[in-house]
Design an enzyme around this catalytic site. Sequence first.
Site, short mmCIF file in Angstrom:
data_model
loop_
_atom_site.label_atom_id
_atom_site.label_comp_id
_atom_site.label_asym_id
_atom_site.label_seq_id
_atom_site.Cartn_x
_atom_site.Cartn_y
_atom_site.Cartn_z
N HIS A 37 0.92 -1.32 0.15
CA HIS A 37 -0.08 0.09 0.06
C HIS A 37 0.87 1.23 -0.03
O HIS A 37 0.58 2.47 0.34
CB HIS A 37 -0.86 0.18 1.07
CG HIS A 37 -2.26 -0.82 0.93
ND1 HIS A 37 -3.47 -0.55 0.55
CD2 HIS A 37 -2.14 -2.21 1.13
CE1 HIS A 37 -4.14 -1.62 0.44
NE2 HIS A 37 -3.37 -2.61 0.88
N SER A 128 -1.48 -11.35 -8.46
CA SER A 128 -1.71 -10.51 -9.48
C SER A 128 -1.61 -11.39 -10.60
O SER A 128 -1.22 -11.17 -11.58
CB SER A 128 -0.62 -9.46 -9.68
OG SER A 128 -1.29 -8.42 -10.14
N ASP A 174 2.26 -3.86 -9.86
CA ASP A 174 1.98 -5.25 -10.36
C ASP A 174 2.55 -5.45 -11.89
O ASP A 174 3.36 -6.18 -12.23
CB ASP A 174 0.48 -5.85 -10.28
CG ASP A 174 0.12 -5.61 -8.66
OD1 ASP A 174 0.90 -5.49 -7.85
OD2 ASP A 174 -1.13 -5.86 -8.55
P1 ADP Z 1 -5.38 -11.12 -8.36
O1 ADP Z 1 -4.64 -10.22 -9.24
O2 ADP Z 1 -4.52 -11.05 -7.02
O3 ADP Z 1 -5.07 -12.44 -8.56
P2 ADP Z 1 -7.85 -9.69 -9.05
O4 ADP Z 1 -9.03 -9.97 -8.54
O5 ADP Z 1 -7.11 -8.62 -9.20
O6 ADP Z 1 -6.70 -10.85 -8.27
O7 ADP Z 1 -7.66 -10.35 -10.55
C1 ADP Z 1 -8.33 -11.62 -10.95
C2 ADP Z 1 -9.38 -11.47 -11.70
O8 ADP Z 1 -8.35 -11.33 -13.27
C3 ADP Z 1 -10.21 -12.55 -12.10
O9 ADP Z 1 -11.26 -12.96 -11.32
C4 ADP Z 1 -10.47 -12.58 -13.66
O10 ADP Z 1 -11.45 -11.71 -13.92
C5 ADP Z 1 -9.22 -12.14 -14.09
N1 ADP Z 1 -8.24 -12.96 -14.58
C6 ADP Z 1 -7.08 -13.33 -14.20
N2 ADP Z 1 -6.37 -14.27 -14.90
C7 ADP Z 1 -6.95 -14.76 -15.82
C8 ADP Z 1 -7.17 -15.83 -16.77
N3 ADP Z 1 -6.05 -16.47 -17.22
N4 ADP Z 1 -8.17 -15.89 -17.67
C9 ADP Z 1 -9.57 -15.06 -17.46
N5 ADP Z 1 -9.56 -14.12 -16.53
C10 ADP Z 1 -8.41 -14.02 -15.68
MG MG Z 2 -4.88 -8.03 -8.92
#
Ligand code: ADP
Ligand code: MG
Length: 384
Positions: A37, A128, A174
């Site tokens: 943060h 991420s 990220d």
């Molecule tokens: P984090 O970045 O911590 O994993 P976030 O909520 O920021 O979590 O992002 C996750 C979201 O990104 C998923 O819910 C989806 O909508 C999208 N996402 C990430 N990777 C993929 C993927 N390989 N295929 C489809 N959507 C994805």
């Molecule tokens: Mg994220």
Amino acid sequence: MSSVASEAAAEGFLTRFGSKPEGVWSAPGRVNLIGEHTDYNEGFVLPFAINRRTFAALGLRTDGIARVASSFTDEVVEIELAKISNQSVAGWSGYPLGVAWALIQAGAKPQGFDLFVDSNVPVGAGLSSSAAIECSVALGLNDLWGSGLAKSALAKIGQRAENEIVGAPTGIMDQTASLFGVLDHVVFLDCRSLVAEAIPLGLKRAGLEIVVMDTKVSHRLVDGGYAARRAACESGARELGVSSLRDLETADLNRAKQLLDPVVFKRVSHVVTENARVVETVQLLKDSGPLAIGAQLYASHESMRDDFEISIEELDCAVEVSLSSGAIGARMTGGGFGGAAIALIETSKIAALEEAVAKEFADLGFAKPELFSVFADDGARRES
Ligand code: ADP
Ligand code: MG
């Protein structure tokens, strides 16, 4: 160079769209070693790209249509490029379509495309997966559209997609880690100047690994907690008369305590001390290597637990069990309210750590956590 995972993405593209892609690009998830943060407060962060990647297979079309598909779902989302907006796009497709939109906003000459995404970055675990999908697609479209943007510009494209099309108010860390990662290095990013420096991490030589402990509690950045923390930081900076919390030193905290509402003070205190810890960690890595940074990692966790108040019981538990299992240091990582903690630990102690965490989580009635080691890997690249 084409890996098995990259070929799987090309295969998936062929299955969904009936032709071969023009290329495959990949981008990694990231772990933030320390500096949480601080990014949107123009401070310091110290993430590294991990050996979990998202692969974007892309092919151009002759019309202005984008079709996007992912191994995560059977759905194929189709839209005219000119019609992408935060109104017309929802769900996961907002990430890749948001990237296309942001590139167009930045002056790219758009062309229709088909996209298939395949990934082994855990979703919603604080690693991420969002930056991984953004950066793989940004790098790929940048190549195919001949936009010629540098990596630093592509990081901003990813951030803009996430802020404006997905609607998550995230910083630039990220995407920077995903694009600028270097094998066995951490990325020391100054979020004000956006200067990124690769600092040797030296895990292997020290006999250490970083274990990610995914609590399986899903965080939701789009919900209130993250936005509320940002707002508290902004109001603290305003009341203290600085343009961002980056301008404060730990010596300023006495004055801040007199002036600020107690909750805002705690938020400010976390950011200011966290910036100092990042700088200390970089110096310790340079002078003494990773065995020396344990105290900074745990102090960061305490600050997030007590001052920023973004930890949860599962994360606290994972951290405490890590330390009692002999970890050099441990902390929650990522935005908070769920996701993962990390432990810096000798390879020989990992099996015992896994057992102890599994047992403690079961005893406390928490969901079954998932533990896996990561190393610092290279950033986004073209695979084929
Ligand atoms: P984090 O970045 O911590 O994993 P976030 O909520 O920021 O979590 O992002 C996750 C979201 O990104 C998923 O819910 C989806 O909508 C999208 N996402 C990430 N990777 C993929 C993927 N390989 N295929 C489809 N959507 C994805
Ligand atoms: Mg994220």
